[in-house]
Design a protein around this motif. Structure first.
Motif, PDB file in Angstrom:
ATOM      1  N   ASP A  42       0.106   5.865  10.298  1.00 21.67           N
ATOM      2  CA  ASP A  42      -0.322   4.876   9.306  1.00 21.67           C
ATOM      3  C   ASP A  42       0.663   3.729   9.161  1.00 21.67           C
ATOM      4  O   ASP A  42       0.502   2.882   8.288  1.00 21.67           O
ATOM      5  CB  ASP A  42      -0.534   5.514   7.927  1.00 21.67           C
ATOM      6  N   GLY A  43       1.698   3.684   9.978  1.00 23.90           N
ATOM      7  CA  GLY A  43       2.706   2.634   9.872  1.00 23.90           C
ATOM      8  C   GLY A  43       3.746   2.964   8.812  1.00 23.90           C
ATOM      9  O   GLY A  43       3.526   3.805   7.929  1.00 23.90           O
ATOM     10  N   PHE A  44       4.878   2.258   8.873  1.00 22.24           N
ATOM     11  CA  PHE A  44       5.981   2.555   7.957  1.00 22.24           C
ATOM     12  C   PHE A  44       6.812   1.304   7.778  1.00 22.24           C
ATOM     13  O   PHE A  44       7.414   0.795   8.737  1.00 22.24           O
ATOM     14  CB  PHE A  44       6.837   3.690   8.541  1.00 22.24           C
ATOM     15  N   ASP A  46      -2.682   4.900   0.465  1.00 21.16           N
ATOM     16  CA  ASP A  46      -3.422   3.671   0.741  1.00 21.16           C
ATOM     17  C   ASP A  46      -3.937   3.013  -0.531  1.00 21.16           C
ATOM     18  O   ASP A  46      -4.973   2.327  -0.504  1.00 21.16           O
ATOM     19  CB  ASP A  46      -4.583   3.930   1.708  1.00 21.16           C
ATOM     20  N   ILE A  72       2.702   1.905   3.601  1.00 16.10           N
ATOM     21  CA  ILE A  72       1.806   1.844   4.752  1.00 16.10           C
ATOM     22  C   ILE A  72       1.717   0.399   5.231  1.00 16.10           C
ATOM     23  O   ILE A  72       1.739  -0.532   4.427  1.00 16.10           O
ATOM     24  CB  ILE A  72       0.406   2.360   4.356  1.00 16.10           C
ATOM     25  N   CYS A  73       1.596   0.192   6.537  1.00 11.26           N
ATOM     26  CA  CYS A  73       1.503  -1.184   7.042  1.00 11.26           C
ATOM     27  C   CYS A  73       0.825  -1.226   8.399  1.00 11.26           C
ATOM     28  O   CYS A  73       0.834  -0.247   9.149  1.00 11.26           O
ATOM     29  CB  CYS A  73       2.896  -1.808   7.144  1.00 11.26           C
ATOM     30  N   ARG A 126       0.847  -1.187   0.000  1.00 15.89           N
ATOM     31  CA  ARG A 126       0.000   0.000   0.000  1.00 15.89           C
ATOM     32  C   ARG A 126       0.883   1.238   0.000  1.00 15.89           C
ATOM     33  O   ARG A 126       1.747   1.387   0.873  1.00 15.89           O
ATOM     34  CB  ARG A 126      -0.907  -0.006   1.225  1.00 15.89           C
ATOM     35  N   ASP A 127       0.681   2.125  -0.960  1.00 17.24           N
ATOM     36  CA  ASP A 127       1.475   3.353  -0.958  1.00 17.24           C
ATOM     37  C   ASP A 127       0.884   4.330   0.058  1.00 17.24           C
ATOM     38  O   ASP A 127      -0.083   4.015   0.751  1.00 17.24           O
ATOM     39  CB  ASP A 127       1.569   3.953  -2.357  1.00 17.24           C
ATOM     40  N   ARG A 128       1.447   5.512   0.190  1.00 17.56           N
ATOM     41  CA  ARG A 128       1.065   6.432   1.253  1.00 17.56           C
ATOM     42  C   ARG A 128      -0.347   6.985   1.084  1.00 17.56           C
ATOM     43  O   ARG A 128      -0.895   7.565   2.011  1.00 17.56           O
ATOM     44  CB  ARG A 128       2.063   7.582   1.370  1.00 17.56           C
TER      45      ARG A 128
END
Lengths: 203, 109
Positions: free
Chosen positions: B45-47, A94, B25-26, A90-92
Motif C-alpha cells: 500500500d506504499g509507505f 485508507d 499510505i501513498c 491517508r492512514d493505514r
C-alpha cells in the motif's frame, strides 16, 4: 388646615420624586452617548484554529443597527488568512485525515446576530454578542474545501472616543460543523478569535 | 445538531499512529512530506518516509535503515507490532544506516 395641606402636598411631591429616581435606577443599562442608530466598523486580529478550523490573520467588517436601548443587530463579514502546507494524509486504514496547524488555511465568513451592551463602566462599555455564520473553508495545498456553520459567542469592550467613533476589542469562541470534500465529511469547527477595531456611527 | 457536533468532535480527536512524514499510505511523493516508498511487496500500500543519516533524524518511533541511502521505517519487536500497517507487514532485522542491524516493520516479501 393650610399647614396640613402644605404637608400633604410636600409628601406627594416627595413620593413623586422618589418614584422618578427609582425609575432611573430600574432602567435597563444603556450605552453612554448613543448618537445614531447605525454603525459601520472594521476589525483586525488573530484566529486560532487547528485540524479543520482555519486560523491566522483576521480582517473583518461589521454593520450594526440599533434594535433597542441595549440590543443591536450585527452583520459581519470576515476573512481569515493562514499559512501552512499540505497536512492531510491517508492512514493505514485508507482513511483521509487532516492535521492542520492552529494558523493555517483560509476562510471567508458571513455572520449575523445580536450585540448586547452592558452597563457602562466609566468610559468603557462592555458587551456580549452571539452570531451564527456561513463559512467557506479552503486548504489549498491539500485541495480540501468545505462549508461550515459556526456559532460564535464573544465578550468585548469599547469606548467612545468622539461623537461618531468608538474603539474596542473582543474575544470570541466559535463552535460549529463543517462539510468537506475528499471524503472528509462532517468535521467540527472549534476556534478562538481576538479582534480590535473601530466603529463609526452613521449620520 | 448538538449530537452531531459531539460525534464529530469525538471522531476528530481520534489519533493516528502514522503521519505524512512516516507511515501514511501513498501512491506518489505528493502524498507525503518528503517521499513515498511506492506500493510493492516490500511496502504494501506504499509507505511515506523521510531520508535519514541516523535514527535521530527519524520521527514517530522510526529507525534509519540502509535502504535507498537511508530511510526511516517503524521500529518493532514482534510481527504483531506491525499489524497496524496492514496484513502483509512483518517485523524484520535490516541493516541500519549507521552500523549493525535494527528491527523494523517491512513487507512480507
Amino acid at each position: 388646615m393650610p399647614r396640613q395641606l402644605l404637608i400633604g402636598v410636600a409628601l406627594v411631591a416627595l413620593s413623586a420624586s422618589t418614584a422618578s429616581a427609582q425609575d432611573i435606577v430600574d432602567a435597563p443599562p444603556a450605552e453612554v452617548e448613543v448618537a445614531h442608530d447605525r454603525e459601520l466598523g472594521a476589525r483586525l486580529g488573530l484566529a486560532s484554529g487547528g485540524r479543520m478550523t482555519p486560523g491566522g490573520l483576521v480582517v473583518a467588517g461589521q454593520y450594526l443597527y440599533q434594535m433597542s436601548n441595549i440590543d443591536w443587530f450585527e452583520g459581519s463579514v470576515a476573512f481569515t488568512f493562514g499559512g501552512g502546507g499540505a497536512d492531510c494524509f491517508r492512514d493505514r486504514s485508507d482513511t483521509y485525515i487532516c492535521r492542520h496547524g492552529a494558523i493555517s488555511g483560509f476562510a471567508g465568513e458571513l455572520s449575523a446576530g445580536v450585540r448586547r451592551f452592558l452597563k457602562p463602566q466609566d468610559v468603557f462599555t462592555p458587551y456580549v454578542r452571539g452570531l451564527v455564520g456561513l463559512r467557506l473553508v479552503t486548504y489549498t495545498d491539500d485541495e480540501v474545501r468545505g462549508l461550515a456553520i459556526p456559532l460564535t459567542a464573544a465578550v468585548g469592550v469599547r469606548a467612545r472616543v468622539s461623537e461618531l467613533i468608538s474603539v474596542g476589542g473582543d474575544a470570541a469562541l466559535g463552535l460549529g460543523l463543517g462539510f468537506f470534500n475528499e471524503g472528509l465529511g462532517v468535521q467540527p469547527q472549534l476556534g478562538a478569535t481576538f479582534l480590535v477595531g473601530v466603529e463609526f456611527s452613521l449620520r | 445538531m448538538l449530537a452531531a457536533l459531539v460525534m464529530a468532535l469525538g471522531a476528530a480527536c481520534n489519533s493516528s499512529d502514522v503521519s505524512r512524514a512516516v507511515g501514511a499510505i501513498c501512491d506518489s511523493n505528493d502524498e507525503c512530506d518528503e517521499r513515498c516508498l511506492l506500493p510493492s511487496p516490500e511496502y504494501p500500500d506504499g509507505f511515506c518516509t523521510i531520508s535519514c543519516d541516523s535514527s535521530s533524524d527519524c520521527v514517530g518511533g522510526a529507525l534509519c535503515v540502509a535502504i535507498d541511502g537511508g530511510v526511516c521505517l517503524i521500529e518493532c519487536e514482534l510481527d504483531m507490532d506491525c499489524d497496524f500497517l496492514g496484513d502483509d507487514w512483518v517485523c524484520r532485522m535490516i541493516d541500519a544506516n549507521t552500523e549493525g542491524q535494527v528491527s523494523v516493520c517491512h513487507g512480507n516479501s
